[in-house]
Motif scaffolding. Sequence first.
Motif, PDB file in Angstrom:
ATOM      1  N   PHE A 221      15.254   7.673 -11.099  1.00 16.97           N
ATOM      2  CA  PHE A 221      14.993   7.515  -9.687  1.00 16.97           C
ATOM      3  C   PHE A 221      13.749   8.285  -9.242  1.00 16.97           C
ATOM      4  N   ARG A 222      13.708   9.565  -9.603  1.00 21.70           N
ATOM      5  CA  ARG A 222      12.689  10.452  -9.059  1.00 21.70           C
ATOM      6  C   ARG A 222      11.319  10.226  -9.685  1.00 21.70           C
ATOM      7  N   PHE A 223      11.288  10.081 -11.005  1.00 21.33           N
ATOM      8  CA  PHE A 223       9.992  10.040 -11.671  1.00 21.33           C
ATOM      9  C   PHE A 223       9.564   8.637 -12.071  1.00 21.33           C
ATOM     10  N   ASP A 224      10.535   7.859 -12.549  1.00 22.02           N
ATOM     11  CA  ASP A 224      10.146   6.534 -13.012  1.00 22.02           C
ATOM     12  C   ASP A 224      10.254   5.511 -11.891  1.00 22.02           C
ATOM     13  N   PHE A 225      10.959   5.847 -10.852  1.00 21.58           N
ATOM     14  CA  PHE A 225      11.283   4.911  -9.790  1.00 21.58           C
ATOM     15  C   PHE A 225      11.749   3.595 -10.395  1.00 21.58           C
ATOM     16  N   ASP A 226      12.632   3.721 -11.385  1.00 20.95           N
ATOM     17  CA  ASP A 226      13.168   2.569 -12.092  1.00 20.95           C
ATOM     18  C   ASP A 226      14.597   2.359 -11.595  1.00 20.95           C
TER      19      ASP A 226
ATOM     20  N   LEU B  63       8.041   4.814  -1.767  1.00 22.52           N
ATOM     21  CA  LEU B  63       8.116   3.576  -2.535  1.00 22.52           C
ATOM     22  C   LEU B  63       9.273   2.708  -2.047  1.00 22.52           C
ATOM     23  N   MET B  64      10.384   3.347  -1.661  1.00 28.90           N
ATOM     24  CA  MET B  64      11.520   2.582  -1.177  1.00 28.90           C
ATOM     25  C   MET B  64      11.248   1.976   0.180  1.00 28.90           C
ATOM     26  N   GLU B  65      10.572   2.746   1.038  1.00 27.88           N
ATOM     27  CA  GLU B  65      10.333   2.263   2.400  1.00 27.88           C
ATOM     28  C   GLU B  65       9.203   1.241   2.459  1.00 27.88           C
ATOM     29  N   GLY B  66       8.281   1.367   1.504  1.00 27.12           N
ATOM     30  CA  GLY B  66       7.169   0.432   1.459  1.00 27.12           C
ATOM     31  C   GLY B  66       6.400   0.378   2.771  1.00 27.12           C
ATOM     32  N   ALA B  67       6.025  -0.829   3.174  1.00 22.85           N
ATOM     33  CA  ALA B  67       5.193  -0.979   4.368  1.00 22.85           C
ATOM     34  C   ALA B  67       5.931  -0.568   5.640  1.00 22.85           C
ATOM     35  N   ASN B  68       7.259  -0.458   5.566  1.00 22.95           N
ATOM     36  CA  ASN B  68       8.019  -0.093   6.767  1.00 22.95           C
ATOM     37  C   ASN B  68       8.089   1.408   7.000  1.00 22.95           C
ATOM     38  N   THR B  69       7.431   2.168   6.166  1.00 20.74           N
ATOM     39  CA  THR B  69       7.571   3.616   6.283  1.00 20.74           C
ATOM     40  C   THR B  69       7.095   4.120   7.641  1.00 20.74           C
ATOM     41  N   THR B  79      -1.170  15.230  -8.698  1.00 21.78           N
ATOM     42  CA  THR B  79      -2.015  14.251  -9.400  1.00 21.78           C
ATOM     43  C   THR B  79      -1.272  13.548 -10.527  1.00 21.78           C
ATOM     44  N   ASP B  80      -0.305  14.220 -11.154  1.00 19.41           N
ATOM     45  CA  ASP B  80       0.347  13.611 -12.311  1.00 19.41           C
ATOM     46  C   ASP B  80       1.226  12.413 -11.946  1.00 19.41           C
ATOM     47  N   VAL B  81       1.537  12.233 -10.659  1.00 23.77           N
ATOM     48  CA  VAL B  81       2.317  11.053 -10.264  1.00 23.77           C
ATOM     49  C   VAL B  81       1.533  10.166  -9.295  1.00 23.77           C
ATOM     50  N   LEU B  82       0.235  10.470  -9.141  1.00 24.73           N
ATOM     51  CA  LEU B  82      -0.569   9.739  -8.149  1.00 24.73           C
ATOM     52  C   LEU B  82      -0.710   8.260  -8.465  1.00 24.73           C
TER      53      LEU B  82
END
Lengths: 509, 322
Positions: A221-226, B63-69, B79-82
């Motif tokens: 969930f947190r890192f892969d958002f899978d 990511l879950m809310e997408g455009a509705n955020t 940066t490691d998850v950018l």
Amino acid sequence: MAARLQLGHLVAAFLATAILGTLGAVAWSAGGLGALSEWDWRAVRFTLWQAALSATLSALLAVPVARALARRRFRGRGLLVTLLGAPFILPVIVAIMGLIAVFGRNGAVNEALRALGLPEMVIYGWQGVILAHVFLNLPLSVRLILQGWQAIPAERFRLAASLDFAPCDIARHLERPMLRAVLPGVWLAVFLVCLTSFTVALALGGGPRATTVELAIYQAFRFDFDLGRAASLGLVQIGLCVAAALVARRIVVPAAFGAGLDARHGPPAPGGWRLGADALVITLAAGFLLWPMGAVITTGLPRIPALPADVWDAAWRSVVMAVASALLSVGACLALALTIAAGRARWVEAAGMLPLIASPLVLGTGLFILLRGVASPQQMALPVTVAVNAAMALPFGLRALIPAAQALRADYDRLALSLDLRGLARLRLLTLPRLARPLGFAGGLAAALAMGDLGVITLFASDQPTLPLKLYQLMNGYRMADAAAASVLLMILSFGLFWLFDRGGRLGA
Amino acid sequence: MRTALALLLMATPVAAQDRVLTVYAEDYIASEWGPGPAIKEGFEAFCDCTLRFVTGDILPRILMEGANTQADVVFGLNTDVLARARASGLFAPHGQDTSDMSLPIAWDDPTFLPYNWGETAFVYDTTRLENPPASFAELLEAEDIRIVIQDPRSSISGLALLFWVKQVYGDEAGAAWSQLAPKVLTVTRGWSESYGMFTSGEADMVLSYTTSPAYHIAAEDDVTKRAAIFPEGHYFMTEVAGQLAGSDQPELAQAFMDWIVTPEFQQVVPLANWSLPAALPEDQWPQVMRDLPRPDTTLFYSEDEAEALRQPALDEWLRAFN
């Protein structure tokens, strides 16, 4: 009667829909279930065996402790039984702090071992996970088994005495059948609790070998958002639990002692070496369970007055939420237990156990997905946390309430019918007073568990943090001493709430 | 009743109400022991508006809310998850000149704006560890040292360690992990549990940041906590802010980006977050930050490299410990 039956069904249906529905929502949102990796399967294996071992050890160790407590009477026994229950409602992070303070590299136990020139004990690794799980769950096991001992009618013991039974005869004819009836349920309860363990396994597990399914869900969930993988893992977790429940059900054989008068006499208390053994067992259990808590208290207590105002705000918010959770949980518990006692729908009981096996992360994510069109996550954060916490405590409350509700129905149903006592009047005059004790216990448990919960709120998070969240914020701000104080505050409030509810239930009875 | 409520709402000044900037921030940032209050106070004076923090796991949330955020700005991505955040296509340019930032690497990203930075480092206590390892190689060789690290599957600093080892050892990273594994006392879910174990004396060293000692010096007058500086280099970590393209407060979001690079923000926030300022000449850094020992070599993966390496490096790590 019919109206209340429907209420219980309704609650059960709602629970089943919420828990299975959220899982479905996560899977649907991901466009299907995701494949599991090699590491996920390793996590499944580790989760299974550590939960099985933790449950077996907790249940076995609890037997002598419960027996000693059942047959001995001494000053402060009531207080001790209450205190011994404390670790179960301890927030996990606090429990870890306490265990490290006692059994860690710098802990008192290793200090003593070093002083004696003995090899040190290592708390990090699978043994640490098991130690922590036994610490957290031994209290629950003792409490449940103790109830089993107390449920053996005193007449049976008197009959045994008149037949001149030796302790081994009593064990064979009375105690073993009782244990056979009680232990599988105890084992299952602990197994399920350990199955969804996450923080304990990581902090004390020593490394990634001690990965549980719950961590894999977190990562997905947190890192892969899978979300697909998260849903698959959530499903695996539920599958494991259902399998365990089926196994436990096969072993259970009702003890069938028959009814007895309500006299509160324990089993006979043999003297001689057995007295010494019981004293030793009680002392060891008390030391093991109370020492870590004492260690946390001595570090944190002095700094409590210096805690910043925001911590107190969060503490107050947590208390309000915990009480709301407890009331909601007790209400749902009562509706379910009365329906189950009526004995017409086994699925209701299964639905009542569901919250125990749902992953809080999957549940939270699913609710998030389902509710996002309805309200903003910030608005939902507190109500959802209250509701999820109420649901999470249900299975424990039910364990205490179902037998009482069944007894109530067996003993008073005909009388109530003949008096035409129905609806609210029956609830007020009969049901609530007779069930006050288990209801108080269930409420206390729900309040305490809600108090220490961190899970769901981090997902919905708002600008209104709870006390456990504050605790983490203090740690993240390098303020470890204040965090220790906040954890003692959390512990005091959890235990205080439990005590108040539990006590309230006893006063009402 | 409802009319009274409506009247009450109308009576309150409207200006401050409809000028609200919603900032999604990592939980620790918005707490009063993090930079939250300084950010809120400073920006509200700067913009004549209200700043509202919403804290939690921001990336999954966005990511879950997408455009509705409802977010106008996100604050605290690493940066490691950018790569994942960028791929969502939700972000708008920050509009700042980044050619002259006080970072050890060049920054030409028009979307994400760094506001502070640091490097991963092992922190130790001089009263307990007299001869700390002076290099990564020495750490691998060291006997009788117990370290605590964070799980790269649940913690951003744990993930940074994965990349740090990968940068230093490349294809030999797996072997390096196997050598390090016996020294790892335990792996925790997040940084805070690890650091707690270190301060309570359980571990000799903890995976943290080169800037961690600054907290102990500035807030506790304690100079015994130090970061071991390795000649192999340290892995660079920076936190960035981004404004949402779909924001209904684009002007405020832009103002927030403008404000991040002001000296006011740059001088105050690092001291609350215990990290180095990203847009301030070194001679204007807070003294305690200037005094910190710094590594000579900075190691860094671009976000695409990090995204591509994440799974293989994780598998290597998992294999070494299993």
